[in-house]
Write a protein that holds these residues in place. Structure first.
Motif, short mmCIF file in Angstrom:
data_model
loop_
_atom_site.label_atom_id
_atom_site.label_comp_id
_atom_site.label_asym_id
_atom_site.label_seq_id
_atom_site.Cartn_x
_atom_site.Cartn_y
_atom_site.Cartn_z
N GLU A 78 0.83 -1.20 0.00
CA GLU A 78 0.00 0.00 0.00
C GLU A 78 0.87 1.26 0.00
OE1 GLU A 78 -0.34 -2.59 1.89
OE2 GLU A 78 -2.45 -3.23 2.04
N ASP A 208 -2.23 5.13 4.43
CA ASP A 208 -2.90 3.94 3.90
C ASP A 208 -4.22 3.71 4.63
OD1 ASP A 208 -2.58 1.72 6.09
OD2 ASP A 208 -0.59 2.61 5.94
N ASP A 232 -4.67 4.35 -0.33
CA ASP A 232 -4.91 3.19 -1.18
C ASP A 232 -6.39 2.84 -1.11
OD1 ASP A 232 -4.83 0.40 0.86
OD2 ASP A 232 -4.23 2.36 1.62
#
Length: 308
Positions: A78, A208, A232
């Motif tokens: 990620e 992330d 992400d």
């Protein structure tokens, strides 16, 4: 691996790292995320850990900060995808600041290819990643070394940033919520991050999906100061992370999602009202923010992030 052994390993990982994503847990115990989620629920029922938006943390509400060795092995795929997308926001010849963190370290490795760049940082890891880059000037702050994340902190670091003005600040942290913005678990780190923010015209947060909805002790960047979030794509089952993204977009944060074709989620000011589930409704997911997505080649088209 029997359930008892698997759950013991999960518990040991969370105790060692403070917070671990379901993806990482599933990889280590070599099973599916569905099975890991069931194990995490069982451990939570025993009061041994808490579930947090796609991961597990130590019980007690606010997560503690993990050291660099632990962080460097968490959500590596990620972080790589986020760094790839964030690097496209940096233009040749810009002056920027980059804060400490494993995700910003990944970004720095990609910035080594941007000519004429000036990078101001309090991170030894960021400076190391750029040390041999051609035509990239690195400016280090002063301060006291904090060994757990290889960052310079304290009054020396903050004073060295006074009077500085750059185009963008790239920061990471321990948690991100629409209510409080970016936060971290360490007071000294938070204070330096606030000084970095003061030096920049735009603030870009790199986080992330496991950090979405996580709140830690010290606020670094209020939501209304964040220009853009690069993150992400949350797993399809993680409705809470998707709801947090929508709440951030509703407050005007521009959101770029790595792994979703580089798409930017429209803010509340940029999009018309959408049919279907309303903000905060479980199950709304990313569709509640993105709306219906085009099929085929159109879905893979990368948005031009530099036009804004």
């Amino acid at each position: 691996m029997f359930a008892a052994e698997r759950r013991q390993l999960i518990l040991e990982m969370v105790r060692a790292n403070g917070a671990v994503s379901l993806r990482e847990l599933a990889r280590v115990v070599q099973t599916s995320e569905v099975t890991v989620r069931r194990d995490v629920r069982a451990l939570e029922a025993e009061g041994l850990l808490d579930r947090r938006h796609g991961g597990a943390v130590l019980p007690g509400g606010f997560t503690r900060e993990s050291g660099f060795p632990q962080k460097s092995h968490l959500a590596t795929a990620e972080k790589t995808a986020i760094a790839d997308l964030a690097a496209g926001l940096v233009e040749e010849g810009e002056a920027i600041v980059v804060g400490a963190g494993t995700t910003t370290q990944e970004l720095a490795r990609r910035l080594a290819r941007v000519p004429g760049l000036t990078v101001v940082t309090n991170s030894l890891l960021v400076a190391q990643a750029l040390a041999h880059a051609n035509r990239v000037e690195v400016v280090m702050t002063g301060g006291t070394l904090r060994g757990s994340n290889y960052a310079l902190v304290g009054s020396g670091a903050e004073q060295s940033l006074q009077g500085l003005r750059v185009s963008k600040a790239f920061l990471s942290g321990s948690g991100l919520t629409a209510e409080r913005g970016l936060s971290t678990s360490n007071m000294l780190s938070a204070s330096v991050d606030r000084a970095l923010v003061q030096a920049a015209a735009e603030v870009v947060v790199l986080a992330d999906h496991t950090k979405l909805g996580t709140d830690t002790m010290f606020q670094t960047v209020p939501t209304d100061v964040i220009t853009r979030l690069v993150t992400d794509e949350p797993p399809g089952h993680d409705d809470r992370a998707a709801t947090e993204l929508q709440a951030l977009a509703d407050q005007g944060v521009q959101i770029a999602v790595a792994g979703a074709g580089g798409n930017e989620l429209p803010t509340a000011r940029q999009r018309a009202p959408l049919p279907g589930p309303r903000r905060g409704t479980p199950g709304a997911g990313l569709r509640g923010v993105l709306g219906e997505q085009p099929a085929g080649a159109e879905r893979g088209r990368v948005a031009d992030l530099r036009r804004r």
